[in-house]
Design a protein around this motif. Structure first.
Motif: not given
Length: 554
Positions: A137-139, A115-117, A112-113, A134-135, A141-142
């Motif tokens: 959201e990625r954080e 994908r968002l990247y 998921e990380v 999205k940034f 997920a991280k």
């Protein structure tokens, strides 16, 4: 195996094939026509009973052994299937545990990380600028990935998955154990049913043999025979001492006297009917007149023209040593009595003086027996109790055309004696319907070994036909109908629980009443498993197949 009459089976036969049995003791009463496809004892000959019992005992042991063999094989298969399934369950458990312990639990979060990247970078490349949402959201997920990595370092993290692997193994092993127990229970039930059926058949057959043996040993009865020198009476010749041939007294045939007697008898009957007793026409006077007329008729001479006018002209025995006859002499009936010279006696028909050592015989001894063409019958015909009727009768001999199937235990010897006469019932039955005669004689001798009497001995065995047993046919039952097995075959394959079952030889089969059936389950059990749909025997007369549709040809 077809029914085997015992007479065709050697006494030591032990390898008797095991076949389907019918429970023998229905309602506790043995069936005299019981047969189960094994040793058939229903027509056992008397002389074969002992050997038949050995064969029946051997059959029971053979069936016990076969049942035990089947049980051992079934139990071994249940055990092999159990351990094979257990190994499969353990292999599946091992794979489950390996998967639970070696799988990457944080892979979804890591992916998921990534994908968002890729999406953020795609926005930059497309000139859309920086996507703050999205940034963030990625954080997130991280962070979830980092938290997952931290949790994965704790052994407790895998317990849920490994517990499920253990639970699946336990459930599979429990179910596998139940399958084994059910298979073993079914094998034990089949074994006990086979043993019970075999024992019932064994008892049934011994009961039939007991009944046959009892019939074979049924006594034939006793006949007491007084044996001495031959006499007129023992030859069956009647002594007629009071006949005209011996007395010389003839009833007269004077016609006038006969008419007078007839009138008096008629008047006597009328007086009795009227109840008159006294006077000239009363019963007292008329009875005396009738008696007097009868006496005068007896005292009058009897006229004749032939010997037959005087009565039966055939000579008769007036005593054991005298012969008398009537004849016509000069128109008047007369008689003549001749005394026999010693040692002659009066015998025969017509009577005559005969020497007992050269011609005359006593009345015959006749032994008769009627038996069926098939089935048990007593071997004992008669016990002849030979008694001395006079001191001069010393010994006897039984001779004649005596066949091998008649047995006389003491064919000769001193008197008195008991002689047992038996025969081979089964041998005579084999001759077929008819009457079979044995002619012999009992000769009697005095101390000087002189023949003093001859007694004919005759044995008559009549064999009566029995109804032919109706032909039986092999069928299975389906939907209340009977289908002959020659239209079917058995098959064992992967279908139908891998058990033997019935299928038609071709597309359709015809029941005994004409009903047709297609294979009801061609890809599975067909007409059913053979253990559930056994072969049955029914009379051939139940075959009622009709050909229809030809009415127009009549």
């Amino acid at each position: 195996m077809s029914n085997m009459p015992f007479g065709k089976i050697a006494a030591g036969a032990a390898g008797i094939a095991v076949v389907g049995l019918v429970v023998a003791f229905a309602s506790g009463v043995f069936n005299t026509q019981f047969s189960d496809g094994g040793v058939d004892v229903r027509r056992t000959a008397c002389e074969d009973i002992a050997a038949a019992r050995i064969a029946v005992n051997n059959e029971l042991e053979s069936r016990r052994t076969a049942a035990q063999t089947r049980l051992d094989a079934a139990m071994e298969k249940a055990s092999d299937d159990f351990w094979t399934q257990n190994r499969a369950l353990e292999d599946a458990h091992h794979a489950c545990m390996s998967g639970a312990l070696t799988a990457d639990p944080c892979k979804p979060a890591f992916e998921e990380v990534g994908r968002l990247y890729e999406e953020i970078m795609a926005d930059f490349n497309a000139g859309k600028g920086f996507n703050e949402a999205k940034f963030q959201e990625r954080e997130q997920a991280k962070k979830e990935y980092d938290d997952c990595v931290q949790r994965a370092r704790n052994d407790e993290f895998y317990k849920a998955d490994t517990a499920k692997c253990d639970a699946d193994l336990a459930a599979g092993q429990a179910a596998n154990q139940q399958v084994r127990q059910a298979a073993e229970a079914a094998a034990q039930a089949d074994y006990h049913a086979a043993i019970e059926t075999a024992q019932n058949a064994h008892q049934q057959k011994h009961a039939i043999l007991d009944a046959i043996e009892e019939k074979c040993n049924e006594p034939g009865g006793n006949t007491n025979i007084s044996i001495g020198s031959i006499t007129t009476g023992s030859t069956g010749t009647e002594i007629k001492a009071s006949s005209s041939a011996c007395t010389g007294v003839f009833e007269g045939n004077d016609p006038e006297l006969r008419k007078t007697l007839n009138d008096l008898e008629n008047n006597l009957q009328k007086a009795r009917a009227a109840g008159l007793s006294g006077g000239l026409y009363g019963t007292d006077h008329l009875q005396q007149a009738v008696d007097d007329a009868r006496q005068r008729l007896r005292e009058s001479q009897r006229s004749c023209t032939t010997d037959a006018d005087c009565g039966d002209p055939e000579p008769v025995c007036c005593s054991g040593t005298s012969v008398g006859r009537v004849f016509c002499s000069n128109g008047v009936c007369a008689n003549e009595v001749t005394e026999c010279e010693d040692p002659e006696i009066c015998a025969g028909k017509p009577a005559q003086c005969v020497n007992p050592t050269t011609g005359a015989q006593s009345q015959p001894i006749i032994i008769e027996r009627t038996i069926p063409e098939a089935g048990s019958c007593s071997q004992n015909l008669r016990v002849l109790n030979l008694q001395q009727s006079s001191a001069e009768s010393v010994r006897y001999e039984i001779t004649g055309n005596i066949p091998s199937w008649v047995h006389i235990d003491r064919p000769g010897g001193l008197l008195p004696a008991n002689v047992n006469v038996t025969y081979s019932c089964n041998t005579v039955q084999g001759f077929g319907p008819g009457t079979y005669t044995v002619n012999g004689t009992i000769t009697v001798y005095n101390a000087a070994n002189e023949l003093i009497n001859t007694i004919p001995l005759q044995i008559l065995i009549t064999v009566t036909p029995v109804e032919q047993e109706e032909e039986m046919i092999s069928v299975i039952q389906y939907n209340g109908k009977y289908i002959t097995t020659d239209q079917l075959h058995t098959f064992t394959g992967p279908e139908c629980d891998e058990e033997e079952h019935w299928h038609p030889n071709s597309g359709m089969v015809t029941a005994t009443d004409g009903t047709t059936f297609a294979d009801p389950n061609p890809t599975d059990c067909g007409f059913g498993k053979t253990k559930d749909v056994p072969v049955m025997q029914i009379p051939a007369s139940m075959m009622q197949i009709r050909v229809e549709g030809l009415e127009g040809l009549r």
